[in-house]
Design a protein around this motif. Sequence first.
Motif, short mmCIF file in Angstrom:
data_model
loop_
_atom_site.label_atom_id
_atom_site.label_comp_id
_atom_site.label_asym_id
_atom_site.label_seq_id
_atom_site.Cartn_x
_atom_site.Cartn_y
_atom_site.Cartn_z
N SER A 1 1.70 5.04 6.42
CA SER A 1 2.27 3.77 7.06
C SER A 1 2.13 4.04 8.53
CB SER A 1 3.92 4.89 6.98
OG SER A 1 4.43 5.69 8.22
N ASP A 2 -0.01 4.36 8.22
CA ASP A 2 -0.31 3.57 9.14
C ASP A 2 1.05 4.26 10.92
OD1 ASP A 2 -1.78 3.08 11.15
OD2 ASP A 2 -1.95 1.24 11.38
N TYR A 3 1.10 5.48 10.97
CA TYR A 3 1.65 6.01 11.75
C TYR A 3 3.08 5.53 12.58
CZ TYR A 3 -2.14 9.55 11.83
OH TYR A 3 -3.25 9.96 11.25
N ASP A 4 3.16 4.77 11.24
CA ASP A 4 5.20 3.93 11.69
C ASP A 4 5.78 4.76 11.89
OD1 ASP A 4 5.67 1.33 12.19
OD2 ASP A 4 6.82 1.48 10.04
N LEU A 5 7.04 4.62 12.64
CA LEU A 5 7.61 5.02 13.31
C LEU A 5 9.11 4.16 12.43
CD1 LEU A 5 10.40 6.92 14.89
CD2 LEU A 5 10.48 5.21 16.54
N ARG A 6 9.33 3.37 12.37
CA ARG A 6 10.22 2.99 10.93
C ARG A 6 10.20 3.41 9.85
NH1 ARG A 6 9.71 -0.51 15.46
NH2 ARG A 6 12.16 -0.88 16.30
N SER A 7 8.69 3.62 9.60
CA SER A 7 9.04 3.92 8.06
C SER A 7 9.16 4.95 7.46
CB SER A 7 7.14 3.79 7.63
OG SER A 7 6.99 2.37 7.81
N LEU A 8 9.17 6.04 8.80
CA LEU A 8 8.87 8.04 8.40
C LEU A 8 10.73 7.50 8.50
CD1 LEU A 8 8.62 10.59 8.74
CD2 LEU A 8 8.72 10.12 11.00
N VAL A 9 11.25 6.73 9.78
CA VAL A 9 12.60 7.24 9.67
C VAL A 9 13.33 6.18 8.31
CG1 VAL A 9 15.08 6.41 11.07
CG2 VAL A 9 13.03 7.15 11.90
N ARG A 10 12.95 5.34 8.22
CA ARG A 10 13.27 5.19 6.59
C ARG A 10 13.35 5.68 5.51
NH1 ARG A 10 10.76 1.03 5.99
NH2 ARG A 10 12.61 -1.49 6.82
N ALA B 1 0.66 -1.34 -0.01
CA ALA B 1 -0.14 -0.20 -0.28
C ALA B 1 0.82 1.47 -0.09
CB ALA B 1 -0.80 0.07 0.83
N MET B 2 1.96 1.12 -0.15
CA MET B 2 2.65 2.35 0.13
C MET B 2 3.94 2.27 -1.29
SD MET B 2 4.48 2.01 3.68
CE MET B 2 5.77 3.49 3.82
N VAL B 3 4.30 3.53 -1.49
CA VAL B 3 5.29 3.63 -2.63
C VAL B 3 6.89 3.09 -1.96
CG1 VAL B 3 4.47 5.76 -3.73
CG2 VAL B 3 6.34 5.97 -1.54
N THR B 4 7.93 2.69 -2.65
CA THR B 4 8.87 2.35 -1.21
C THR B 4 9.77 3.52 -0.98
OG1 THR B 4 10.04 2.81 -3.52
CG2 THR B 4 8.89 1.12 -3.80
N PRO B 5 10.67 3.13 0.06
CA PRO B 5 11.49 4.56 0.60
C PRO B 5 12.43 5.19 -0.08
CG PRO B 5 11.05 1.98 2.12
CD PRO B 5 10.48 2.00 0.09
N VAL B 6 12.65 4.36 -1.62
CA VAL B 6 13.03 5.40 -2.19
C VAL B 6 12.40 6.21 -3.19
CG1 VAL B 6 15.16 5.00 -4.22
CG2 VAL B 6 15.62 3.12 -2.41
N GLN B 7 11.47 6.22 -3.62
CA GLN B 7 10.78 6.95 -4.51
C GLN B 7 10.47 8.13 -3.59
OE1 GLN B 7 7.70 3.79 -6.31
NE2 GLN B 7 8.44 3.90 -7.57
N ALA B 8 9.47 7.82 -1.89
CA ALA B 8 9.44 8.51 -1.48
C ALA B 8 10.39 9.61 -0.58
CB ALA B 8 9.14 7.83 0.38
N ALA B 9 12.03 9.18 -0.93
CA ALA B 9 12.48 9.95 -0.33
C ALA B 9 13.55 10.70 -1.48
CB ALA B 9 14.04 9.13 -0.25
N GLY B 10 13.36 10.28 -2.49
CA GLY B 10 13.17 10.66 -3.46
C GLY B 10 12.65 11.80 -4.35
N ARG B 11 11.19 12.11 -3.79
CA ARG B 11 10.21 13.42 -3.96
C ARG B 11 10.42 14.08 -2.36
NH1 ARG B 11 7.84 16.31 -7.11
NH2 ARG B 11 5.21 17.44 -6.25
N VAL B 12 11.09 13.77 -1.51
CA VAL B 12 10.90 14.22 -0.38
C VAL B 12 12.50 15.85 -1.57
CG1 VAL B 12 11.85 15.34 1.48
CG2 VAL B 12 10.59 13.73 1.74
#
Length: 718
Positions: free
Chosen positions: A399-408, A20-31
Amino acid sequence: MKRFGFLCLSQLALTLLTLAMVTPVQAAGRVDELIAEANKAAGLKLPQQPVVDDATFIRRIYVDMIGRIPTEGEVREFASMPPNGRREKLIDKLLKDGRFTDRWTIFFADMLRMRSNATGGQAMIAYVHQAIEQGMPYDELARRLISINGKAGKIPEAGFVLSDEADPLAMASITSQVFLGVRIACAQCHDHPFDVWTRKDFYDLAAYFGKTRRYESQLTKVVYSTEMDQTAILWPPEGEVPAKDRKPLNPRFPFALDKFTAKPKHIVRMEAVRKAKADAIAATKKGPSIDDLLAESSVNATQVAAGKIGETGSAKETKKDLRGIDIQGSLYKKSDYREQLADSITAPGNRYFSRSFVNRVWKTLIGRGFVEPVDDFREDNPAVHPAAMDYLADEFVASDYDLRSLVRLVVTSDAYQRAHAPREADELTRMEMETNMLATPMRRMIAEALFDSVITAGHLFGQKHSPGKNEKTIYEKIRVAKAGTGKPGDLAKAGSLVAGGNNPAMMAGGMAGMNAPMAMAGGGYALENAIEVDFGAVLREAAKDEVEVEAMQAQSREEIEAMRMQREGGNNRMQYEEKTIAKVIDDNPSYNTSLRMQSPAPNGHFLQVFGQPNRSDLGDLRDDTANMRQALMMLNGKFAHEAARVGDLEPMHKLLTGKAPDLDAAVKLAYLEIMTRRPSAEELTEAKEIIAGGANPLEGMADLRWVLLNCNEFRFLP
C-alpha cells in the motif's frame, strides 16, 4: 490539491491506488484464514468467539479510530444504513474524519516518544499530525526523522534527534527499538545475553550518528543539529585499550535485509502505487512544493545574514561576525551517514521495519501484539501467527506504507471484531484464547479516549447551560503592590509579572490575562483542564524565519540588568501584599479534546493518572493497570460531576421537565449516550428508582449518569 512537498493523496491518486491492491475485505479475510490455519495446525481445541453485534462494533470502532464513543446521532445514522456492508462504510467514513488524524498522532507520539517540552518537540508533534493528515507514507516519515538535521522548531523532523541531545549511543538504541522493534541497547556494554547482537554490532549502528552534534548558540539560544567532520564513535570502546589505539569507526548496518532474484509481488505492487501517485501529482501540480519553499526561505535567510536585507535590533556590531555563517552548510548540514541508515531501515526488503510497525498497530487495535512486548523482536521471543503478521507486513508495504490502509485492513478482519472470552472461562483458558486470536482481550480505553468519551457523553465539548444558570461566588487570593512602593504604573507591571510563567489561567486567556492578578492555585478538584494546541499554527510559526540570527537583538549583561532594574522600578522595588477578593462567575464549563493537548500532560492530570506515558525513557509504554487514584478522580472529580449534570440546552432536559416529561425515554437516551446501547428491562426499572431518589428529576438523572460514567462497562471496550 494540498501538498506535502512530495505527495498528498488526491481522490485520483486514491482511485489509482486501489487498482494495485486487493480489496480490504479480501485482505482481512486472508488474515483470518491464516490465523485459523495456524490454530488448526497447532491442534487447538478452544472455542472461537463470534463476531460482535452492531452496537458493540460501533462503540469499539469509534473509540479505536477517532478516540471517543459515538454520539446518539451517530448511532442512529449507523442504524439507518442498510445492514449489508454498513460496517465497511462506517470504517471508510471514520478514516476520513479529522479526529482520525488526532487519535493516531497520539499513537505516533507514544511510539516516537514525542514530548511538547522536549527540544523541538511541539513542532515535531505538529509535523507528524500533518503527515498523517496528508497521507505521508510511513517509510518517508521515518526516513525524514532519522536523517534530517536542522533548527529546533523550524525543521520539525530534527526534533527526533534533538529530543535525546543527539547522543550517538542513545540514538542507536532508540532508532533500533522504535523503527525495528529490536532492543539492541543491551549490547552497548556487552554482547546481547538473549540475542545475536554483539557489542560491535551496537557500535557499528551508533557510528551512523557519530558525526551528529547538538549545538546551542550561547548568544541566541538557537538549538539545532548539524554534522561534524570527525566521528565521536571510536573502537574499541573507551577503557578497553589505550586511547592512542582507538580508531574512528565506520558505520555498518547489522540487520539482514531480504535477498531476492525477482522482486516479490508486494514490492511490485508498492512500486505501482507510487507510480500512480506520482502521475496523479504530475497531472495536477500547481505552484511550488514545500521543499521548494524551504529552499527559497534558505536563500532569503542567507541574504539576511549576509546583510543584503535590512536588519532590525540594536546589535549590528555584534551581528557583524554572524554574517559569515554558511546557514545551509553549517546549521543545516546534511548527514550522509544517517541518510544511508534511513535508506537501510526503510528499505522494502527490511522486514524488521514493516513487521515492527504492523505489530504496534495490531496491538493498539486488537489489544495484543503478534510479538510481546511490541518492541522486543528476537529469536527466543517468536511471534504468534507469524504468517498472518508477515501477510499484514507485505500488504502494508504494497500500500506504499499507508497507515489508513493498514488500519482499515485490521478493523475489517474478524480477528478485530471478535467478542471477548466467555466470563465463565478460567484465566488460563482466557489467555490462550486471546493469544491465539480466538477472542479479543478486554482492554480499557486509553486515557485520551476515556477523557473525550466523558466529554461526549456529558455534552461538554460545548456549553450545555444557558448563560446565568450557574452563577457562583468564588474567593481568590491575589498579590498586589503595597501603596507607596514602586513607581507610578508599576501596579500593572506587577500584575503581569505575577501572572506570567506557566500559569494556565494566563495561557488560556492569551494576552488579555497578562495584566490580570493571578489567582492562587486551587485544590485538586479540577485536574482535567489543559490548553489545546493548534498544530497548524505551530507549523506556521515555525515557518516564519529560517534562523533567528537575523532578527535577534544581542544585549550585553549591562543592558539586561538595566532592563531588569527598569522593570522593577530601579532601586525603589515594589512590595506586595495578599488580598482576598470575591468574584461572581458563570460556572458553565466546556472542555477541549485531549487529543490536541500538550503532551505528555502535567503530573496529576487526568491523562497521566489513567496511564499516559511520560515518553522520557525508551520503552515507556502505557500503564493500563487500575488504581485508587483513578477511581477517586472519576468519583469525586469536577470532570465526571459536570458530565453527569443535565444542562437546559441538552435534549435530555426536555424529557425530564415541562408539561409532559418522559422518564422512560430519558433513561433510554442516557444509556444510548453513555453506553451506546439500550437498557434492559431490569436496568430501566433500577434507573427510574435512582432518579426518583433525587431531589428532582434533573438531580436524579445526574445521579444516574454519574453511576453509568463510573461503571466498568463505560471505561472498558465491549
